[in-house]
Design a protein around this motif. Structure first.
Motif, PDB file in Angstrom:
ATOM      1  N   VAL A 117       0.802  -1.228   0.000  1.00 42.48           N
ATOM      2  CA  VAL A 117       0.000   0.000   0.000  1.00 42.48           C
ATOM      3  C   VAL A 117       0.833   1.275   0.000  1.00 42.48           C
ATOM      4  O   VAL A 117       1.986   1.288   0.425  1.00 42.48           O
ATOM      5  N   SER A 118       0.184   2.331  -0.493  1.00 40.58           N
ATOM      6  CA  SER A 118       0.756   3.679  -0.456  1.00 40.58           C
ATOM      7  C   SER A 118       0.252   4.409   0.773  1.00 40.58           C
ATOM      8  O   SER A 118      -0.611   3.901   1.500  1.00 40.58           O
ATOM      9  N   ALA A 119       0.721   5.619   0.930  1.00 40.59           N
ATOM     10  CA  ALA A 119       0.222   6.483   1.995  1.00 40.59           C
ATOM     11  C   ALA A 119      -1.213   6.909   1.671  1.00 40.59           C
ATOM     12  O   ALA A 119      -1.591   7.000   0.508  1.00 40.59           O
ATOM     13  N   MET A 120      -2.007   7.169   2.708  1.00 41.96           N
ATOM     14  CA  MET A 120      -3.420   7.518   2.505  1.00 41.96           C
ATOM     15  C   MET A 120      -3.580   8.857   1.780  1.00 41.96           C
ATOM     16  O   MET A 120      -3.017   9.867   2.203  1.00 41.96           O
ATOM     17  N   GLY A 170       4.677   0.252   0.869  1.00 43.62           N
ATOM     18  CA  GLY A 170       5.322   0.542  -0.408  1.00 43.62           C
ATOM     19  C   GLY A 170       6.289   1.701  -0.269  1.00 43.62           C
ATOM     20  O   GLY A 170       6.387   2.338   0.788  1.00 43.62           O
ATOM     21  N   PHE A 171       7.078   1.941  -1.332  1.00 43.33           N
ATOM     22  CA  PHE A 171       7.808   3.207  -1.467  1.00 43.33           C
ATOM     23  C   PHE A 171       9.039   3.303  -0.571  1.00 43.33           C
ATOM     24  O   PHE A 171       9.733   4.304  -0.589  1.00 43.33           O
ATOM     25  N   GLN A 172       9.337   2.242   0.217  1.00 43.42           N
ATOM     26  CA  GLN A 172      10.460   2.405   1.147  1.00 43.42           C
ATOM     27  C   GLN A 172      11.359   1.182   1.226  1.00 43.42           C
ATOM     28  O   GLN A 172      10.972   0.079   0.878  1.00 43.42           O
ATOM     29  N   THR A 212      -1.316  12.204   1.601  1.00 39.66           N
ATOM     30  CA  THR A 212      -0.393  12.283   2.730  1.00 39.66           C
ATOM     31  C   THR A 212       1.034  12.656   2.324  1.00 39.66           C
ATOM     32  O   THR A 212       1.663  13.519   2.945  1.00 39.66           O
ATOM     33  N   THR A 213       1.532  12.006   1.274  1.00 39.11           N
ATOM     34  CA  THR A 213       2.923  12.274   0.882  1.00 39.11           C
ATOM     35  C   THR A 213       3.100  13.733   0.471  1.00 39.11           C
ATOM     36  O   THR A 213       4.070  14.393   0.867  1.00 39.11           O
ATOM     37  N   ASP A 214       2.137  14.248  -0.309  1.00 40.51           N
ATOM     38  CA  ASP A 214       2.197  15.664  -0.700  1.00 40.51           C
ATOM     39  C   ASP A 214       2.153  16.566   0.534  1.00 40.51           C
ATOM     40  O   ASP A 214       2.867  17.565   0.618  1.00 40.51           O
ATOM     41  N   GLY A 240      11.310   7.199  -4.639  1.00 44.60           N
ATOM     42  CA  GLY A 240      10.852   8.158  -5.653  1.00 44.60           C
ATOM     43  C   GLY A 240       9.344   8.139  -5.701  1.00 44.60           C
ATOM     44  O   GLY A 240       8.715   7.124  -5.421  1.00 44.60           O
ATOM     45  N   ARG A 241       8.748   9.292  -6.091  1.00 45.17           N
ATOM     46  CA  ARG A 241       7.295   9.409  -6.082  1.00 45.17           C
ATOM     47  C   ARG A 241       6.656   8.290  -6.906  1.00 45.17           C
ATOM     48  O   ARG A 241       7.142   7.934  -7.966  1.00 45.17           O
ATOM     49  N   GLY A 242       5.584   7.763  -6.382  1.00 45.12           N
ATOM     50  CA  GLY A 242       4.922   6.646  -7.061  1.00 45.12           C
ATOM     51  C   GLY A 242       5.618   5.319  -6.821  1.00 45.12           C
ATOM     52  O   GLY A 242       5.304   4.310  -7.441  1.00 45.12           O
ATOM     53  N   GLY A 243       6.561   5.305  -5.892  1.00 44.09           N
ATOM     54  CA  GLY A 243       7.436   4.144  -5.707  1.00 44.09           C
ATOM     55  C   GLY A 243       6.788   2.889  -5.156  1.00 44.09           C
ATOM     56  O   GLY A 243       7.406   1.820  -5.167  1.00 44.09           O
ATOM     57  N   SER A 244       5.555   2.989  -4.692  1.00 43.69           N
ATOM     58  CA  SER A 244       4.899   1.785  -4.178  1.00 43.69           C
ATOM     59  C   SER A 244       4.698   0.742  -5.268  1.00 43.69           C
ATOM     60  O   SER A 244       4.715  -0.457  -4.999  1.00 43.69           O
ATOM     61  N   ASP A 245       4.498   1.197  -6.487  1.00 49.87           N
ATOM     62  CA  ASP A 245       4.388   0.259  -7.609  1.00 49.87           C
ATOM     63  C   ASP A 245       5.659  -0.577  -7.701  1.00 49.87           C
ATOM     64  O   ASP A 245       5.613  -1.784  -7.908  1.00 49.87           O
ATOM     65  N   THR A 246       6.786   0.097  -7.552  1.00 56.43           N
ATOM     66  CA  THR A 246       8.065  -0.594  -7.657  1.00 56.43           C
ATOM     67  C   THR A 246       8.212  -1.631  -6.556  1.00 56.43           C
ATOM     68  O   THR A 246       8.660  -2.746  -6.790  1.00 56.43           O
ATOM     69  N   GLY A 259       4.223   7.930   5.979  1.00 51.19           N
ATOM     70  CA  GLY A 259       2.877   7.858   5.402  1.00 51.19           C
ATOM     71  C   GLY A 259       2.417   6.424   5.213  1.00 51.19           C
ATOM     72  O   GLY A 259       1.320   6.031   5.647  1.00 51.19           O
ATOM     73  N   GLU A 260       3.253   5.616   4.590  1.00 52.57           N
ATOM     74  CA  GLU A 260       2.898   4.231   4.289  1.00 52.57           C
ATOM     75  C   GLU A 260       2.745   3.402   5.564  1.00 52.57           C
ATOM     76  O   GLU A 260       2.002   2.424   5.592  1.00 52.57           O
ATOM     77  N   GLN A 261       3.469   3.797   6.604  1.00 59.43           N
ATOM     78  CA  GLN A 261       3.408   2.994   7.834  1.00 59.43           C
ATOM     79  C   GLN A 261       2.064   3.114   8.534  1.00 59.43           C
ATOM     80  O   GLN A 261       1.608   2.191   9.206  1.00 59.43           O
TER      81      GLN A 261
END
Ligand code: ASP
Ligand code: MG
Length: 409
Positions: free
Chosen positions: A40-43, A135-137, A46-48, A149-155, A73-75
């Motif tokens: 999951v990403s941040a809600m 995600g993202f971390q 949140t990141t912005d 990097g932004r959008g990194g949860s996909d990665t 955020g993701e946590q």
């Protein structure tokens, strides 16, 4: 029995209700012996919001501390989602990137995944849990938290799927698949049933917001099919894979991408001697600033000076200014101009290779719309034009409708 990684982005987990909807859907679709990892990403935004917060205390929101901030955020999401699964009576555990075994480089803000050892994830699945991963971390060798990097949860999702040899990685998002262009900009945009990793990579690299380029790269490297689909419907989305399974799905041009996170940097009047370009781009590379389109032009044949023009993302503008100011002390640059009101429009298609005249058509459409082209760059399967930001929507719409819709008859 299938091993499935499902990724839900920020807008899909924006509220507790939405988190519950996802939990219900995952449990509904799960076959008894399926093993499920949810990334999951941040809600919501949140990141912005965290970026905005950082900008209130510094003009340099980069580096180690920034990653610590953004990774929070993701946590929040993983904990809430694991609790929600438990509340529905299913065993679940949440894991940070580190706990999921994601080792990264120490390029804070855009760290690369170097290795994944998903032992804890596999053990937790074995014990009957649904595993919810942030995600993202990731984590550096030294033990510092990084972000991808932004959008990194996909990665995260695709890399984890690859490392665990998952059957499929499903990316759930607020659109129902990959479109030939942004439907908000060009209402005629069509949903693609399939797209190759190569084309998707170009689409993503050139600004199509659907997926982070590195995620597609990961899918390609590990050969994991990526299914991009809607959080809000059961309809099939778009499958990203090695080759088209149906010839009918391949056209000369697959998509049109636009990118407004672009700034143009012009170094006017630099010395035209060996080593100058190296010095400029090495200094930028040392700060991990991605440079995209690059043009070095001849002024007149006997001029001792030249101009170097290139593009970077707007996020890197302050950092680039600093680098170039320092550089100006050791080399002679007459003037450095940064223009942030630029945008890039690109056409992408593997089928373009065997079709002469595509570039001419694209430039013709821009000219009919009265749009000036500042820089042109190409790859084997794409053509990009840098234009004024104020023209981007018109350009995308015109190019999409004349090149893609007309091509499909
Ligand atoms: N939350 C991060 C971002 O907004 C990562 C992601 O959503 O994929 O960029
Ligand atoms: Mg995203």
């Amino acid at each position: 029995m299938a091993l499935i990684v499902k990724k839900f982005g920020g807008s899909s987990v924006a509220t507790p209700e939405k988190i519950f909807n996802i939990v219900n859907r995952v449990l509904r679709d799960k076959q008894p012996d399926d093993r499920i990892v949810v990334v999951v990403s941040a809600m919501g935004d949140t990141t912005d919001d965290l970026v905005r917060l950082a900008k209130e205390v510094t003009s340099m929101p980069y580096g180690r501390e920034m990653d610590r901030l953004l990774s929070t955020g993701e946590q929040v999401t993983i904990a809430l989602m694991a609790l929600a699964f438990q509340a529905k009576g299913h065993a679940a555990v949440s894991m940070t990137g580190e706990q999921a075994g994601i080792a990264t480089s120490d390029t804070f803000g855009k760290a690369r995944i170097l290795d994944i050892e998903p032992k804890r994830v596999l053990d937790a699945l074995e014990a009957g849990n649904i595993v919810v991963v942030a995600g993202f971390q990731g984590m550096t060798e030294a033990g510092d938290i990084t972000t991808l990097g932004r959008g990194g949860s996909d990665t995260t999702a695709v890399a984890l799927a690859g490392a665990m040899k998952a059957d499929v990685c499903e990316i759930f998002t607020d659109v129902d698949g990959v479109y030939s262009t942004d439907p908000r900009v060009a209402p005629g945009a069509v949903k693609l049933k399939e797209i190759t990793y190569g084309e998707m990579l170009e689409m993503a690299r050139l600004g199509a917001g659907v997926m982070q380029p590195r995620a597609v790269e990961m899918g390609h490297r590990y050969g994991v099919p990526i299914h991009v689909r809607s959080t809000f419907s059961d309809e099939e989305g778009t499958i990203i894979r090695e080759e088209y399974t149906m010839k009918a799905n391949q056209y000369a041009i697959t998509g049109v991408a636009d990118d407004t996170n672009v700034a143009k940097v012009s170094l006017v009047g630099v010395e035209n001697v060996p080593g100058v370009a190296h010095q400029v781009f090495q200094a930028l590379a040392n700060k991990s600033i991605d440079v995209d389109m690059i043009v070095q032009s001849i002024r007149t044949t006997d001029d001792k000076r030249t101009d170097i023009v290139f593009t970077i993302t707007r996020d890197d503008v302050n950092l680039a200014k600093q680098v170039l100011e320092e550089l100006g002390q050791s080399m002679s640059i007459e003037e450095c101009v940064i223009n942030e009101n630029m945008a890039k429009v690109s056409i992408i298609g593997a089928g373009m290779l065997g079709q002469p005249g595509v570039a001419a058509k694209m430039f013709g459409i821009l000219s009919d719309e009265g749009v000036n082209i500042e820089i042109i760059s190409t790859s084997e399967i794409s053509i990009s034009c840098l234009i004024g930001e104020e023209h981007i929507k018109t350009a995308v719409r015109a190019i999409h409708d004349k090149l893609i819709l007309d091509g499909r008859g």
